[in-house]
Design an enzyme around this catalytic site. Structure first.
Site, mmCIF file in Angstrom:
data_model
loop_
_atom_site.group_PDB
_atom_site.id
_atom_site.type_symbol
_atom_site.label_atom_id
_atom_site.label_comp_id
_atom_site.label_asym_id
_atom_site.label_seq_id
_atom_site.Cartn_x
_atom_site.Cartn_y
_atom_site.Cartn_z
ATOM 1 N N SER A 56 0.854 -1.205 0.000
ATOM 2 C CA SER A 56 0.000 0.000 0.000
ATOM 3 C C SER A 56 0.881 1.243 0.000
ATOM 4 C CB SER A 56 -0.870 0.004 1.261
ATOM 5 O OG SER A 56 -0.034 0.219 2.389
ATOM 6 N N ASP A 93 -1.286 -1.872 -4.006
ATOM 7 C CA ASP A 93 -2.628 -1.767 -3.418
ATOM 8 C C ASP A 93 -3.039 -0.290 -3.383
ATOM 9 O OD1 ASP A 93 -4.882 -2.748 -2.091
ATOM 10 O OD2 ASP A 93 -3.952 -2.637 -0.103
ATOM 11 N N GLU A 145 -11.445 0.161 -9.744
ATOM 12 C CA GLU A 145 -12.492 0.091 -8.705
ATOM 13 C C GLU A 145 -13.672 0.978 -9.057
ATOM 14 O OE1 GLU A 145 -11.280 0.201 -4.585
ATOM 15 O OE2 GLU A 145 -13.263 0.810 -3.896
ATOM 16 N N HIS A 189 -12.643 -1.266 5.049
ATOM 17 C CA HIS A 189 -11.303 -1.458 5.611
ATOM 18 C C HIS A 189 -11.311 -1.350 7.137
ATOM 19 C CE1 HIS A 189 -10.310 -0.224 1.395
ATOM 20 N NE2 HIS A 189 -9.515 -1.281 1.533
ATOM 21 N N HIS A 222 -12.185 -5.903 -1.501
ATOM 22 C CA HIS A 222 -11.313 -5.277 -0.502
ATOM 23 C C HIS A 222 -11.987 -5.409 0.863
ATOM 24 C CE1 HIS A 222 -8.256 -2.927 -2.839
ATOM 25 N NE2 HIS A 222 -8.982 -3.480 -3.788
ATOM 26 N N GLY A 223 -11.281 -4.991 1.904
ATOM 27 C CA GLY A 223 -11.896 -4.902 3.236
ATOM 28 C C GLY A 223 -12.500 -6.202 3.710
ATOM 29 N N ASN A 265 -8.858 -9.330 -0.371
ATOM 30 C CA ASN A 265 -7.818 -8.557 0.329
ATOM 31 C C ASN A 265 -7.965 -8.668 1.840
ATOM 32 O OD1 ASN A 265 -7.289 -7.659 -2.251
ATOM 33 N ND2 ASN A 265 -7.284 -5.500 -1.716
ATOM 34 N N ASP A 267 -5.832 -7.627 5.393
ATOM 35 C CA ASP A 267 -4.717 -6.968 6.062
ATOM 36 C C ASP A 267 -4.972 -6.881 7.567
ATOM 37 O OD1 ASP A 267 -2.499 -5.490 6.717
ATOM 38 O OD2 ASP A 267 -3.062 -3.684 5.648
HETATM 39 P P1 13P Z 1 -9.046 -5.265 5.690
HETATM 40 O O1 13P Z 1 -8.819 -3.983 6.422
HETATM 41 O O2 13P Z 1 -10.445 -5.756 5.883
HETATM 42 O O3 13P Z 1 -8.047 -6.312 6.040
HETATM 43 O O4 13P Z 1 -8.882 -4.960 4.104
HETATM 44 C C1 13P Z 1 -7.618 -4.862 3.523
HETATM 45 C C2 13P Z 1 -7.659 -4.306 2.138
HETATM 46 O O5 13P Z 1 -8.675 -4.184 1.505
HETATM 47 C C3 13P Z 1 -6.363 -3.920 1.528
HETATM 48 O O6 13P Z 1 -6.536 -3.311 0.286
HETATM 49 O O1 G3H Z 2 -6.364 -0.778 2.100
HETATM 50 C C1 G3H Z 2 -5.850 -0.742 3.195
HETATM 51 C C2 G3H Z 2 -4.759 -1.688 3.569
HETATM 52 O O2 G3H Z 2 -5.127 -2.366 4.740
HETATM 53 C C3 G3H Z 2 -3.450 -0.992 3.722
HETATM 54 O O3 G3H Z 2 -3.450 -0.169 4.825
HETATM 55 O O4 G3H Z 2 -2.539 2.013 3.973
HETATM 56 O O5 G3H Z 2 -2.454 1.422 6.424
HETATM 57 O O6 G3H Z 2 -0.968 0.244 4.784
HETATM 58 P P1 G3H Z 2 -2.290 0.954 5.004
HETATM 59 ZN ZN ZN Z 3 -8.307 -2.119 0.091
#
Ligand code: 13P
Ligand code: G3H
Ligand code: ZN
Length: 320
Positions: A56, A93, A145, A189, A222-223, A265, A267
Site C-alpha cells: 500500500s 494496493d 475500482e 477497511h 477489498h476490506g 484482500n 490486512d
Molecule cells: P481489511 O482492512 O479488511 O483487512 O482490508 C484490507 C484491504 O482491503 C487492503 O486493500
Molecule cells: O487498504 C488498506 C490496507 O489495509 C493498507 O493499509 O494504507 O495502512 O498500509 P495501510
Molecule cells: Zn483495500
C-alpha cells in the site's frame, strides 16, 4: 526499468482465470516488513496456494518501495528454498495516480491497482485507461475500482458505502480494459466494519447482479478481514482496547469465493494476530527485550491465520 519477469514474479491473469473456473479466490495479503512476508510465504508454500503480496502507499512510506520490491524478489527464492515454487504476484494496493502505478511497473511490480473510486465516473475511466495502456504494454495486470467502501483509506474517508452500480460495470470494463474490478458490496477497511447489534452482512445480491452484467469477469473484494473474535479476546485480555471490533463472517467470504470473486484482500486480521501475540509476550515476560522473542511468536500466529484462510475461507490451498 526492471521487468517482474526477470524477478520470477507472475501477473494475475492466469491465476484469476483458474480461480474463477475452480471456484476459489487468490489471497491478497499486505506486507510492510520481513516477518509479515515470511509468514505469508511459509503459509502459502505449506498450503500450496498461489498468492498476491501487496504494497500500500502506507507500506511504501513505512518500508520504502525499493526495499519491498527486493523483498518480493527474495520471496520467490525463499518459496523455492522452502520446497515449493508457488506463483507470486507483486501488487500495488490502492494506487492513486498514474505516476505511482508507472513507477511500480518500472521497478518490478507485476500488477497494480488504480483506485479512481473517489473520482467522478468519467475521471475514473480516464485515469484507469491511462494506467491500463502503460501496464499492458509491459504485460502487467490492472485492477480498477467502482463504488466506494465506507471507512478510512489512507487520507480519504467515507462515512457510508456507495455500492457499485451493476448498470455501470460493463461500460467501465469495456472502456478501460482493466483485468479485474474491485467492487463495493458492504465490505470496508479496518477492524470495525459493522455497528454492534446490526447484522454483519455483505450484499451478495449486488455481486450476483454484477456477475450477470459481466459474466466470468474477475471481481475483487477489498476490506475482507473477518476480525476473529478469539484474537480480539486475547488483545483485550492483555490490555488492548478493541471494543466493537466486527468483521465479515467467514461463510460469506467462502460463498463469494465460489463466484467470480477471485481476489480477496486481507490486512487487518494479520495486524490483529500479530498484536495479540506481541501483547501476550509483553504481559507474560515483562523482562523480554529481544525483538525476535516477540516478533517470532507474532510471525507464527500470522502464519497460522493465513493457513486457515487459504484452507477454510478462500479455498486456494492446493491450487498452486
Ligand atoms: P481489511 O482492512 O479488511 O483487512 O482490508 C484490507 C484491504 O482491503 C487492503 O486493500
Ligand atoms: O487498504 C488498506 C490496507 O489495509 C493498507 O493499509 O494504507 O495502512 O498500509 P495501510
Ligand atoms: Zn483495500
Amino acid at each position: 526499468m526492471v521487468s517482474y519477469k526477470e524477478l520470477g514474479l507472475v501477473n494475475s491473469k492466469e491465476l484469476f482465470k483458474k480461480a474463477i473456473q475452480g471456484g476459489y479466490a487468490i489471497p491478497a495479503y499486505n506486507f510492510n516488513n520481513m516477518e509479515q512476508l515470511q509468514a505469508i510465504i511459509q503459509a502459502c508454500v505449506e498450503t500450496k496456494s498461489p498468492v498476491i503480496i501487496q504494497v500500500s502507499s502506507g507500506a511504501r512510506k513505512y518500508a520504502n518501495q525499493t526495499l519491498l520490491r527486493y523483498m518480493a524478489e527474495g520471496a520467490v527464492a525463499y518459496a523455492k528454498e522452502l520446497g515449493y515454487g508457488i506463483p507470486i504476484v507483486l501488487h500495488l494496493d490502492h494506487g492513486d495516480t498514474f505516476e505511482l502505478c508507472k513507477s511500480c511497473i518500472d521497478t518490478g511490480f507485476s500488477s497494480v491497482m488504480i483506485d479512481g473510486s473517489h473520482l467522478s465516473y468519467d475521471e475514473n475511466v480516464a485515469v484507469t485507461q491511462k494506467v491500463v495502456e502503460y501496464a499492458h504494454a509491459h504485460d502487467v495486470t490492472v485492477e480498477g475500482e467502482l463504488g466506494v467502501l465506507a471507512g478510512v483509506e489512507d487520507d480519504v474517508s467515507a462515512e457510508h458505502h456507495t455500492y457499485t452500480r451493476p448498470e455501470e460495470v460493463e461500460d467501465f470494463v469495456k472502456k478501460t480494459r482493466v483485468d479485474s474490478l474491485a467492487i463495493s458490496i458492504g465490505t470496508s477497511h479496518g477492524a470495525f466494519k459493522f455497528k454492534p447489534g446490526t447484522d454483519p452482512k455483505i450484499r451478495l445480491d449486488i455481486l450476483a447482479e454484477i456477475e450477470k452484467k459481466i459474466p466470468g469477469f474477475p471481481i475483487v473484494l477489498h476490506g475482507s478481514s473477518s476480525v476473529p473474535q478469539d484474537i480480539v479476546k486475547i488483545i483485550k485480555q492483555y490490555g488492548g482496547k478493541m471494543d466493537a471490533a466486527i468483521g465479515i463472517p467467514e461463510e460469506q467470504l467462502r460463498a463469494a469465493s465460489k463466484s467470480a470473486v477471485c481476489k480477496i484482500n486481507i490486512d487487518s486480521d494479520g495486524r490483529l494476530a500479530m498484536t495479540a501475540a506481541i501483547r501476550k509476550v509483553f504481559a507474560e515476560k515483562p523482562s523480554e527485550f529481544d525483538p525476535r522473542k516477540y516478533l517470532g511468536p507474532a510471525r507464527d500466529a500470522l502464519k497460522e491465520l493465513y493457513k486457515h484462510k487459504n484452507c477454510n475461507v478462500l479455498g486456494s490451498a492446493g491450487k498452486a
